[in-house]
Design a protein around this motif. Structure first.
Motif, mmCIF file in Angstrom:
data_model
loop_
_atom_site.group_PDB
_atom_site.id
_atom_site.type_symbol
_atom_site.label_atom_id
_atom_site.label_comp_id
_atom_site.label_asym_id
_atom_site.label_seq_id
_atom_site.Cartn_x
_atom_site.Cartn_y
_atom_site.Cartn_z
ATOM 1 N N ALA A 137 -2.207 5.562 -11.288
ATOM 2 C CA ALA A 137 -2.520 6.886 -10.742
ATOM 3 C C ALA A 137 -2.576 7.932 -11.852
ATOM 4 O O ALA A 137 -3.469 8.797 -11.861
ATOM 5 C CB ALA A 137 -1.477 7.272 -9.692
ATOM 6 N N LEU A 138 -1.644 7.847 -12.781
ATOM 7 C CA LEU A 138 -1.631 8.803 -13.888
ATOM 8 C C LEU A 138 -2.851 8.626 -14.788
ATOM 9 O O LEU A 138 -3.448 9.611 -15.234
ATOM 10 C CB LEU A 138 -0.348 8.621 -14.704
ATOM 11 C CG LEU A 138 -0.148 9.565 -15.892
ATOM 12 C CD1 LEU A 138 -0.161 11.020 -15.439
ATOM 13 C CD2 LEU A 138 1.157 9.248 -16.612
ATOM 14 N N SER A 139 -3.238 7.389 -15.060
ATOM 15 C CA SER A 139 -4.428 7.163 -15.882
ATOM 16 C C SER A 139 -5.686 7.639 -15.167
ATOM 17 O O SER A 139 -6.614 8.145 -15.805
ATOM 18 C CB SER A 139 -4.541 5.681 -16.238
ATOM 19 O OG SER A 139 -4.686 4.900 -15.065
ATOM 20 N N PHE A 185 0.840 -1.192 0.000
ATOM 21 C CA PHE A 185 0.000 0.000 0.000
ATOM 22 C C PHE A 185 0.877 1.244 0.000
ATOM 23 O O PHE A 185 1.803 1.380 0.802
ATOM 24 C CB PHE A 185 -0.917 -0.004 1.221
ATOM 25 C CG PHE A 185 -1.854 1.169 1.274
ATOM 26 C CD1 PHE A 185 -2.919 1.270 0.387
ATOM 27 C CD2 PHE A 185 -1.652 2.184 2.197
ATOM 28 C CE1 PHE A 185 -3.783 2.346 0.435
ATOM 29 C CE2 PHE A 185 -2.515 3.259 2.261
ATOM 30 C CZ PHE A 185 -3.581 3.349 1.373
ATOM 31 N N ALA A 186 0.567 2.173 -0.909
ATOM 32 C CA ALA A 186 1.373 3.390 -1.054
ATOM 33 C C ALA A 186 0.606 4.644 -0.689
ATOM 34 O O ALA A 186 1.190 5.736 -0.714
ATOM 35 C CB ALA A 186 1.880 3.507 -2.490
ATOM 36 N N GLY A 187 -0.672 4.528 -0.374
ATOM 37 C CA GLY A 187 -1.449 5.728 -0.047
ATOM 38 C C GLY A 187 -1.607 6.633 -1.257
ATOM 39 O O GLY A 187 -1.825 6.175 -2.384
ATOM 40 N N PHE A 188 -1.470 7.926 -1.021
ATOM 41 C CA PHE A 188 -1.604 8.916 -2.095
ATOM 42 C C PHE A 188 -0.241 9.341 -2.647
ATOM 43 O O PHE A 188 -0.150 10.370 -3.317
ATOM 44 C CB PHE A 188 -2.343 10.158 -1.581
ATOM 45 C CG PHE A 188 -3.806 9.921 -1.314
ATOM 46 C CD1 PHE A 188 -4.740 10.044 -2.335
ATOM 47 C CD2 PHE A 188 -4.233 9.550 -0.057
ATOM 48 C CE1 PHE A 188 -6.088 9.825 -2.101
ATOM 49 C CE2 PHE A 188 -5.578 9.330 0.201
ATOM 50 C CZ PHE A 188 -6.506 9.459 -0.825
ATOM 51 N N SER A 189 0.800 8.548 -2.384
ATOM 52 C CA SER A 189 2.136 8.945 -2.841
ATOM 53 C C SER A 189 2.243 8.953 -4.359
ATOM 54 O O SER A 189 2.944 9.802 -4.935
ATOM 55 C CB SER A 189 3.188 8.014 -2.246
ATOM 56 O OG SER A 189 2.951 6.671 -2.665
ATOM 57 N N ASN A 190 1.551 8.031 -5.021
ATOM 58 C CA ASN A 190 1.587 8.022 -6.490
ATOM 59 C C ASN A 190 0.942 9.279 -7.066
ATOM 60 O O ASN A 190 1.418 9.829 -8.065
ATOM 61 C CB ASN A 190 0.878 6.781 -7.028
ATOM 62 C CG ASN A 190 1.660 5.506 -6.760
ATOM 63 O OD1 ASN A 190 2.886 5.507 -6.766
ATOM 64 N ND2 ASN A 190 0.952 4.408 -6.501
ATOM 65 N N LEU A 195 2.466 17.104 -7.257
ATOM 66 C CA LEU A 195 3.122 18.052 -6.363
ATOM 67 C C LEU A 195 4.598 18.247 -6.631
ATOM 68 O O LEU A 195 5.179 19.213 -6.146
ATOM 69 C CB LEU A 195 2.941 17.606 -4.904
ATOM 70 C CG LEU A 195 1.491 17.437 -4.453
ATOM 71 C CD1 LEU A 195 1.445 16.992 -2.995
ATOM 72 C CD2 LEU A 195 0.716 18.723 -4.652
ATOM 73 N N GLN A 196 5.250 17.353 -7.351
ATOM 74 C CA GLN A 196 6.671 17.501 -7.612
ATOM 75 C C GLN A 196 6.880 18.381 -8.828
ATOM 76 O O GLN A 196 6.324 18.141 -9.890
ATOM 77 C CB GLN A 196 7.336 16.135 -7.844
ATOM 78 C CG GLN A 196 7.341 15.261 -6.604
ATOM 79 C CD GLN A 196 8.056 13.951 -6.848
ATOM 80 O OE1 GLN A 196 8.624 13.746 -7.906
ATOM 81 N NE2 GLN A 196 8.023 13.060 -5.862
ATOM 82 N N HIS A 197 7.691 19.417 -8.663
ATOM 83 C CA HIS A 197 7.996 20.340 -9.755
ATOM 84 C C HIS A 197 9.506 20.505 -9.850
ATOM 85 O O HIS A 197 10.226 20.412 -8.865
ATOM 86 C CB HIS A 197 7.355 21.697 -9.519
ATOM 87 C CG HIS A 197 5.857 21.645 -9.421
ATOM 88 N ND1 HIS A 197 5.042 21.659 -10.518
ATOM 89 C CD2 HIS A 197 5.040 21.541 -8.350
ATOM 90 C CE1 HIS A 197 3.786 21.589 -10.139
ATOM 91 N NE2 HIS A 197 3.750 21.513 -8.822
ATOM 92 N N CYS A 198 9.955 20.770 -11.045
ATOM 93 C CA CYS A 198 11.379 20.970 -11.277
ATOM 94 C C CYS A 198 11.698 22.403 -11.645
ATOM 95 O O CYS A 198 12.880 22.748 -11.795
ATOM 96 C CB CYS A 198 11.872 20.042 -12.394
ATOM 97 S SG CYS A 198 11.540 18.305 -12.057
ATOM 98 N N GLY A 199 10.673 23.240 -11.836
ATOM 99 C CA GLY A 199 10.918 24.604 -12.226
ATOM 100 C C GLY A 199 11.524 24.691 -13.608
ATOM 101 O O GLY A 199 11.280 23.878 -14.482
ATOM 102 N N SER A 200 12.350 25.714 -13.806
ATOM 103 C CA SER A 200 12.997 25.880 -15.107
ATOM 104 C C SER A 200 14.216 24.995 -15.266
ATOM 105 O O SER A 200 14.712 24.804 -16.361
ATOM 106 C CB SER A 200 13.405 27.354 -15.298
ATOM 107 O OG SER A 200 14.281 27.746 -14.242
#
Length: 340
Positions: free
Chosen positions: A307-309, A84-89, A95-100
């Motif tokens: 999760a992505l789908s 079980f991974a919860g909402f991590s996927n 929520l993860q961003h790399c910016g420029s």
């Protein structure tokens, strides 16, 4: 004069309960609607069961899998594990961003938003161009002239060609030594540059699906009575006034249906950019749509891909729901104005 007397109803047999005669049978007879309802349920039930198995189960399974950890695909088999991974996927994509700066290896959060941007860009540009060109083509095909049937058949040829064949056709045309560079005298890498590859995808999609929009609009044009245009012409209305005041309002329902279909199609586009630009455009993710990103993520594991789908489904469903609400409100306002 002879008096006519009404014959009394047949008496019930001795010992029978009251109301057990003919009138009692009529009262106890079930309405015909009940049998029709049971028949309808019996005919529809197998289809509902099949849809629940074919569509419902994969959707539920994908949602459940989206809360599990990834199981990487190695050697053709998934490794054991995947707790079980919860909402991590989901947080991984949202929520993860790399910016420029360039994303570090394994940081894929920005890819989702890049894919959303590319998908929305393709949707807006292609649908607008297809609606304008489709309306023009439908207006031409709606006229009476010699060879109209041949023109209608020729216009539908691009739409009848499979998308994979269309993608390969434009791939050879947009090649470095292809037809496009020869005709315009350019030396552009149409399938490798960022905006050049996007232009190639948009061109191929517009060429293939504009006849579909034109066909739906043509069906709406053919139900408009010619008497309306004749009356407006007698009253001195010009071509633009007749189009704006008569043609466009009456063809709007068919046009809105075409827009809705095309928006949903482009939001799920996969095969054309995947074949034409190999899903990336040569500069990273220039033509990577959300559907292409889901397929690419499947190589990393089922958890993140599920999760992505699911996010992709919610994104498309929200847009479709908003468009249906907007179009229904627009049609209701148009009907009220026409009644007044």
């Amino acid at each position: 004069m002879t008096a006519t007397t009404e014959s009394p109803p047949p008496a019930s047999p001795p010992g029978a309960e009251p109301g057990s005669g003919r009138r009692g049978l009529l009262r106890r007879r079930k309405p015909a609607g009940d049998s029709q309802t049971r028949l309808a349920i019996g005919l529809v039930a197998p289809t509902i069961v099949v849809l629940a198995v074919v569509i419902g189960y994969p959707v539920v399974a994908a949602i459940v899998t989206s809360f599990k950890k990834d199981q990487s695909l190695q050697g053709g088999f998934f490794n054991k594990g995947g707790g079980f991974a919860g909402f991590s996927n989901y947080s991984h994509w949202l929520l993860q961003h790399c910016g420029s700066a360039k994303c570090a290896p394994g940081t894929l959060g920005s890819e989702f938003w890049d894919a959303i941007t590319v998908t929305v860009l393709f949707t807006v540009i292609t649908v607008v161009i297809e609606v304008v060109l489709g309306m023009m083509m439908a207006l031409v095909m709606n006229q009476v002239f010699k060879g109209r049937a041949l023109l209608r058949a020729a216009v539908l040829v691009p739409w009848a060609i499979p998308t994979a064949v269309t993608a390969k056709l434009w791939y050879f045309m947009f090649a470095y030594d292809g037809v496009v560079n020869h005709v315009f005298g350019t030396h552009v890498l149409w399938t490798d540059g960022q905006w050049a590859s996007r232009f190639a995808v948009i061109t191929g999609d517009v060429w293939k699906t504009t006849p579909f929009v034109a066909l739906l609009v043509l069906a709406g044009l053919q139900v408009i009575p010619d008497e309306l245009h004749e009356a407006a012409r007698v009253d001195g209305a010009g071509a633009w006034q007749r189009f704006w005041r008569i043609t466009l309002p009456l063809v709007r329902p068919a046009l809105l249906v075409a827009v809705l279909f095309r928006v949903l199609d482009v939001l799920r586009i996969y095969d054309l950019p995947a074949i034409l630009t190999h899903g990336g455009g040569g500069t990273g993710h220039a033509t990577t749509t959300v559907s292409i990103l889901v397929v690419q993520q499947l190589q990393q594991g089922y958890g993140g891909a599920s999760a992505l789908s699911t996010l992709t489904f919610l994104f498309i469903f929200a847009i479709a729901f908003g468009l249906v609400k907007l179009f229904n409100a627009d049609l209701i306002r148009s009907t009220q104005r026409s009644v007044k």
